[in-house]
Each structure stands twice: as structure tokens, then as C-alpha cells.
Design an enzyme around this catalytic site. Structure first.
Site, mmCIF file in Angstrom:
data_model
loop_
_atom_site.group_PDB
_atom_site.id
_atom_site.type_symbol
_atom_site.label_atom_id
_atom_site.label_comp_id
_atom_site.label_asym_id
_atom_site.label_seq_id
_atom_site.Cartn_x
_atom_site.Cartn_y
_atom_site.Cartn_z
ATOM 1 C CE1 TYR A 68 -3.343 2.884 0.555
ATOM 2 C CE2 TYR A 68 -2.163 3.342 2.599
ATOM 3 C CZ TYR A 68 -3.101 3.701 1.639
ATOM 4 O OH TYR A 68 -3.786 4.890 1.779
ATOM 5 C CD GLU A 113 -11.448 1.925 3.890
ATOM 6 O OE1 GLU A 113 -10.381 1.704 4.507
ATOM 7 O OE2 GLU A 113 -11.495 2.244 2.685
ATOM 8 N NE ARG A 136 -3.227 7.148 -3.916
ATOM 9 C CZ ARG A 136 -4.098 6.861 -2.958
ATOM 10 N NH1 ARG A 136 -5.359 6.568 -3.258
ATOM 11 N NH2 ARG A 136 -3.714 6.825 -1.693
ATOM 12 N NE ARG A 167 -9.964 11.827 5.914
ATOM 13 C CZ ARG A 167 -9.243 10.781 6.296
ATOM 14 N NH1 ARG A 167 -9.620 9.553 5.959
ATOM 15 N NH2 ARG A 167 -8.138 10.958 6.979
ATOM 16 C CE1 TYR A 189 -4.758 10.515 7.805
ATOM 17 C CE2 TYR A 189 -4.077 8.591 6.553
ATOM 18 C CZ TYR A 189 -5.068 9.313 7.208
ATOM 19 O OH TYR A 189 -6.345 8.807 7.252
HETATM 20 C C1 3EB Z 1 -7.883 6.202 6.174
HETATM 21 O O1 3EB Z 1 -8.763 6.897 6.690
HETATM 22 C C2 3EB Z 1 -8.286 4.811 5.785
HETATM 23 O O2 3EB Z 1 -5.440 5.552 0.031
HETATM 24 O O3 3EB Z 1 -7.099 6.058 -1.293
HETATM 25 C C3 3EB Z 1 -9.414 5.337 3.055
HETATM 26 C C4 3EB Z 1 -9.810 5.845 1.812
HETATM 27 C C5 3EB Z 1 -8.099 4.948 3.228
HETATM 28 C C6 3EB Z 1 -8.908 5.965 0.750
HETATM 29 C C7 3EB Z 1 -6.642 5.732 -0.166
HETATM 30 C C8 3EB Z 1 -7.197 5.063 2.161
HETATM 31 C C9 3EB Z 1 -7.596 5.574 0.940
HETATM 32 O O4 3EB Z 1 -6.739 6.586 6.013
HETATM 33 C C10 3EB Z 1 -7.642 4.357 4.540
#
Ligand code: 3EB
Length: 336
Positions: free
Chosen positions: A142, A314, A149, A213, A200
């Protein structure tokens, strides 16, 4: 120059078989889940190798209230109509230089294709990877995907759209990326309970995930909700407790809908996908969802590996208006 109005767009779960659903006027895409899903040469059909964790397994059908054209452009499969575009690419990572290079290639390829279309504004992206948690530390699949990406997005994205990234149980090297785009931009929505993913801290990998989001779709047609898990701030909550993670996820979904200006509450027009890491948790998750969601909320439980190893569940999905606008789309192609 004024862009023509967008036709109504919606996503729904349908239990009819694939040929019939592809025949429905206005079908932009048809996603089937698991090894049992039909394969089809139709560019609008995609089989995603996420095993269903429920008995009745519907297709996910994208529909527009407009005529649809579709085709292929090299490895890109696409369909367009009413101002909306579905575009998809599937590739073998090993044949494209590994996880990072393949992700970069997939995004550059889809990005170049979409940039040349009238529907050039990407709203919502799905990423399905094999063995998503394989590899240690920054070598994790990932994390390497995130780096590729971000490089592939850079030439094409001024802002990040909504997204999901989930591990499938199919061929480990199979990367699937597909997206929804439109002739007008959407509006990205962040969650006040969560640090924006692209901010992050370093502990989660060298390249932060590049997604919003949620995305308010143009033309006030709906809200596309990204994969949402038990992340508060930037930290995973309730490691090892799947039901507490589910409750935290639902709290995140409430806060996200409020941030988007919507009264929270899913209904018959808001299909949800629920990704469950451990199949043994499916029964308890389904029971908790029955307690927390109205019975008419369409839901699809799938085995999927979440990108952080400590995340067990999720949810992603949609809000569409269930009133007159939604009814206009619900009528499209219905033979009942
Ligand atoms: C998170 O909140 C959970 O890498 O495209 C959620 C939605 C998550 C999209 C992405 C990752 C992705 O971080 C993981």
C-alpha cells in the site's frame, strides 16, 4: 461558454443478471464482485475480486438519465453520457515495473485519457490492489502504491478527489483503478474529526495518501463518500475490536455528512459498501448495521483488506437525493 446541464446520475445495487443490466438505457458502468461475477467484453463491465460476505450479491450499477456511448482506448475502458464519465484500467504490476511504477502508469494513463475528454473533472476513484499489506515498513504494498499514485496524479490533479483503496484476494499483482468524472468540478469535503489524509505524518509511509474524505458532485446530484474507517485525528482507534471500529466509522460518517451540509442519515438512495478484513466478523458487523441503519439502506459486505493492518472494517458509499431528482434516475431503464 456554458457547459450543458449535467444529467441526473445515480448508483444502485441491482440483483438482475449482467446482460440485462447492461441493456438498461443509461448504464454507465456495471461492477460485479467476487469470483462468481460474470465476465464480459463490454467495456462498461468490471469484475472486482472482492469476495461477497452475504448471500444475495447484487451488481453495482451506475446510471445516467442520458444516452451512453462507450469504448476502449488502449488499456482504458470507458463510458460517457449526460456529462459523466466512467474510466477504468486493470494491469499486472509485474508487467509494469512493480507496484510503484504500475500505480504511476495507471494514473498517468487514466489521467491523460480523461484530460482530453469534456468530462475532465475527476470526482471519485477506486483502487483495488492484491496483497495490499504484503511487505514490511515502507516496503508495504500500500505504501509503495501511494508513492506511485502521487507521482501519476501530479500532472493531472490540482485537488484530490474522494477515493477508496482496498486489498482484494485475487491475483496478487492485479491493480484495478476506476473513476467517475464529470464536465464540471465537484467540491472536496474534509472530516473535522480526521486529519486530512494528505497531511498524515511520516509514520504511515513516505508518501501520504492523496484523497479527500468526500466529494460533493456537481449539479447538486449527490455526495461520494470515500473509504471511511476508525481513524480519528490520524490514529487508528480500537485496534482489535471490530464493533468499536464500526461504531467509530459510523461516527466519522455522521461528522462527514454534517461537514458536507447534509443531515446525516442513509436511506434507500445511499448504497454502502462495507469492507471486512476477517470473514468471521461479517455476521457481527451485519447485525450491528441492522441495529444502526434503516432497513432500506442498500449495503454490500465484501471481504477486503484495509490499508492499515490494524483496521478491521471500512465503509464507502453515496448519498443521492431520494426525492424527485433521484426518482427521475430510479426510473431509468426500469422494466419492473
Ligand atoms: C484512512 O482513513 C483509511 O489511500 O485512497 C481510506 C480511503 C483509506 C482511501 C486511499 C485510504 C484511501 O486513512 C484508509
Amino acid at each position: 461558454m456554458t457547459a450543458p446541464a449535467l444529467a441526473p446520475f445515480a448508483v444502485r445495487y441491482r440483483s438482475d443478471d449482467a446482460p440485462r443490466l447492461l441493456d438498461d438505457p443509461g448504464t454507465l458502468a456495471l461492477i460485479g464482485f467476487g469470483a462468481g461475477a460474470a465476465t464480459s467484453a463490454d467495456p462498461r463491465a468490471l469484475r472486482v475480486p472482492l469476495a461477497p460476505l452475504q448471500d444475495a450479491v447484487p451488481h453495482e450499477q451506475w446510471v445516467v438519465d442520458a444516452a451512453v456511448s462507450y469504448g476502449r482506448d488502449g488499456a482504458v475502458r470507458w463510458a460517457a453520457g449526460g456529462g459523466w464519465l466512467y474510466a477504468a484500467i486493470e494491469l499486472d504490476e509485474a508487467a509494469h515495473g512493480g507496484a510503484e511504477a504500475a500505480a504511476e502508469y495507471a494514473y498517468r494513463r487514466l489521467g491523460a485519457f480523461t484530460a482530453a475528454r469534456p468530462e475532465r473533472h475527476v470526482q471519485r476513484i477506486w483502487n483495488y490492489l492484491g496483497a495490499i499489506n504484503a511487505g514490511e515498513g515502507d516496503d508495504e504494498h500500500y505504501r509503495r502504491f501511494c508513492s506511485g499514485r502521487a507521482r501519476g496524479m501530479a500532472p493531472y490533479f490540482a485537488a484530490y478527489p474522494a477515493a477508496t483503496a482496498i486489498g482484494h484476494g485475487g491475483a496478487p499483482g492485479l491493480l484495478q483503478v476506476y473513476w467517475l468524472a464529470a464536465t464540471a468540478p465537484g467540491v472536496a469535503v474534509e472530516n473535522p474529526r480526521q486529519v486530512s489524509a494528505w497531511r498524515y505524518p511520516r509514520q504511515y509511509g513516505p508518501t501520504a495518501p492523496t484523497f479527500a474524505r468526500a466529494e460533493r458532485l456537481p449539479g447538486e446530484t449527490g455526495l461520494a463518500i470515500s473509504g471511511t474507517a476508525a481513524v480519528v485525528g490520524h490514529a487508528t482507534r480500537h485496534a482489535g475490536d471490530v464493533l468499536a471500529q464500526l461504531d467509530e466509522t459510523l461516527a466519522n460518517l455522521d461528522a462527514l455528512q454534517a461537514a458536507a451540509g447534509l443531515a446525516s442519515g442513509f436511506d434507500a438512495a445511499s448504497p454502502l459498501k462495507v469492507y471486512v478484513r476477517e470473514p468471521r466478523d461479517a455476521r457481527a458487523i451485519a447485525a450491528r448495521l441492522r441495529a444502526r441503519l434503516a432497513p432500506e439502506v442498500p449495503r454490500l459486505l465484501l471481504q477486503g483488506d484495509i490499508c492499515r493492518r490494524d483496521l478491521l472494517v471500512e465503509i464507502d458509499g453515496w448519498r443521492f437525493e431520494s426525492g424527485e431528482r433521484g426518482a427521475a434516475v430510479k426510473g431509468v431503464g426500469s422494466r419492473e
